[in-house]
Design a protein around this motif. Structure first.
Motif, PDB file in Angstrom:
ATOM      1  N   SER A  31     -11.508  -0.962   2.272  1.00 58.96           N
ATOM      2  CA  SER A  31     -10.729  -0.022   0.873  1.00 58.96           C
ATOM      3  C   SER A  31     -10.777   1.473   1.144  1.00 58.96           C
ATOM      4  O   SER A  31     -12.287   1.020   0.838  1.00 58.96           O
ATOM      5  N   GLY A  32      -9.937   1.920   0.909  1.00 60.47           N
ATOM      6  CA  GLY A  32     -10.470   3.714   0.715  1.00 60.47           C
ATOM      7  C   GLY A  32     -11.084   3.885   2.102  1.00 60.47           C
ATOM      8  O   GLY A  32     -11.297   3.793   2.969  1.00 60.47           O
ATOM      9  N   PHE A  62      -9.328   7.662   3.973  1.00 57.41           N
ATOM     10  CA  PHE A  62      -9.246   6.697   4.795  1.00 57.41           C
ATOM     11  C   PHE A  62      -9.433   6.366   6.444  1.00 57.41           C
ATOM     12  O   PHE A  62      -9.908   7.272   6.653  1.00 57.41           O
ATOM     13  N   ASP A  80      -4.465   3.782  -2.048  1.00 66.45           N
ATOM     14  CA  ASP A  80      -5.230   3.335  -0.621  1.00 66.45           C
ATOM     15  C   ASP A  80      -5.270   2.651   0.586  1.00 66.45           C
ATOM     16  O   ASP A  80      -3.446   1.724  -0.059  1.00 66.45           O
TER      17      ASP A  80
END
Length: 431
Positions: free
Chosen positions: A238-239, A394, A258
């Motif tokens: 994630s992110g 990202f 995110d």
């Protein structure tokens, strides 16, 4: 095994194809993998060596396959040596292959217990001139452990030093890279299981879920559908974690706004699938995330069309680089000066897309295949472009598994797995 029995005719055909390429009066030997220790009395779960599985269907430890197509005795043209089973082993470890069951699995009539190996091997070695050694020559291999195969090779070379040596690997690289329809069907099952896992996630992911929660949901779905689990170590990033290409910690909380880059897929019957998807934690992509997402998807779709018979892997990647360069210019991540002044050995696009687009997939996730030779029908490749932007927090990767066809576009084994941004948003927000 969790998977359904595989038709033994696949393994009979594989052996026939292999032995047709052996030198006259030669033998080839293939060993199972070891069960590797952790510490104390703990062991890692057994994973069969893919080559002996490919040629026999035998999926247990301490097994040896010997092929001798010119053997004077017909019964020694195909031989299995197995760990002798017993009532005690059945009680403590579960059933092992009997000689009868080994024939059902492999189609090999001659089965000895391992205790007979040295005696039978001596007789066979007096009748052959060349021994095919099964070394690991995959372009990504890096093995520091002495394998069971290594020990066996060391043993017979010391005992029979006058025999010539040949290599099994070049034959297997070519054979295994072109899939039989039975293999394609098994890979389709693996992809279908992966689809079930992914669809489960689209209904599950919400802000503040943890990456390991997602991993657990996938494993639940995979095992419930007769998979052993993940085909490779899962990446749930994630992110900014998505900008670490092989992020496997999966221990962070997924924050609203995110993206989650997931490179996760199921195995089935030792065959791999390989999926990448990038989804929004909150169920909706931002404008910028969507711009980058659509750019990656366009590259993936256009790159897929290039996977046709005759294509050379290295040339293909040059062309994909051109596609990616155009998209990065459109996204404002590169400008014309970056491209004009680029290093030919590390083009400008590599700043944001630093890995390859495609690799063979099959019994291994990074499967056998000689990359300098033209692509052929029934080879299976991943297609997995990505754009990684640490400054924006990202990264996006999209990946499907496709089968090269004699004519036309490849067949996508993952065509039913959602990939269009609108469909993903719709499924994540349906409830």
């Amino acid at each position: 095994m969790k998977y359904h029995p595989i038709d033994k005719n696949l393994f009979i055909k594989n052996r026939k194809n292999f032995t047709a390429q052996m030198k006259p009066n030669s033998i080839a030997v293939f060993n199972s993998n070891d069960i590797y220790p952790i510490s104390a009395d703990s062991m890692m779960p057994f994973e069969q060596h893919r080559d002996i599985f490919y040629l026999s269907g035998v999926d247990q430890e301490e097994s040896v396959l010997l092929l001798f197509p010119d053997a004077p005795k017909e019964k020694h043209r195909e031989v299995l040596f197995l760990k002798e089973t017993s009532e005690l082993i059945a009680i403590w470890e579960g059933e092992k292959l009997t000689k009868e069951k080994a024939f059902d699995v492999s189609g090999i009539k001659t089965v000895y217990w391992l205790s007979d190996l040295e005696k039978v091997f001596f007789e066979i070695m007096t009748q052959c001139d060349t021994v095919y050694v099964n070394t690991n020559e995959h372009y990504r291999s890096h093995v520091e452990t002495e394998t069971r195969e290594d020990r066996f090779t060391k043993w017979w070379k010391n005992k029979y030093p006058a025999h010539s040596v040949a290599k099994s690997n070049p034959i297997l690289q070519r054979l295994r890279s072109v899939k039989d329809q039975v293999e394609l069907d098994l890979m389709q099952i693996a992809c279908n299981i992966t689809e079930k896992g992914f669809r489960r996630l689209l209904d599950f992911v919400k802000p503040d879920v943890w990456e390991y929660n997602i991993e657990a949901e996938l494993l639940h779905e995979f095992i419930n559908n007769r998979s052993k689990g993940f085909a490779y170590t899962p990446i749930i990033a994630s992110g900014s974690n998505a900008n670490v290409l092989h992020y496997i910690e999966n221990n962070q909380q997924c924050k609203a706004g995110d993206l989650i880059l997931m490179d996760v897929a199921a195995e089935y019957a030792n065959y791999s699938s390989d999926l990448s998807r990038t989804i929004p934690v909150s169920g909706t992509y931002t404008k910028r995330q969507r711009e980058v997402y659509d750019a990656v998807l366009r590259v993936k779709n256009d790159a897929t069309k290039m996977l046709v018979p005759g294509t050379i892997w290295a040339d293909y990647h040059v062309e994909v680089g051109k596609l990616m360069t155009s998209e990065l210019l459109g996204l404002g991540l590169l400008d014309k000066a970056d491209v004009q002044n680029e290093d030919p050995d590390w083009p400008a696009y590599k700043k944001y897309f630093m890995h390859g687009t495609s690799h063979h997939i099959g019994l291994d996730t990074h499967d056998y295949g000689i990359l300098t030779e033209p692509m052929q029908a029934n080879m299976v490749f991943t297609v997995e472009p990505g754009i990684y932007i640490p400054d924006e927090g990202f990264g996006i990767r999209l990946e499907d598994d496709v089968v090269i066809q004699e004519k036309g576009a490849p067949f996508n084994l993952m065509a039913n797995i959602p990939i269009e941004a609108e469909e993903i948003e719709e499924l994540m927000n349906k409830s």
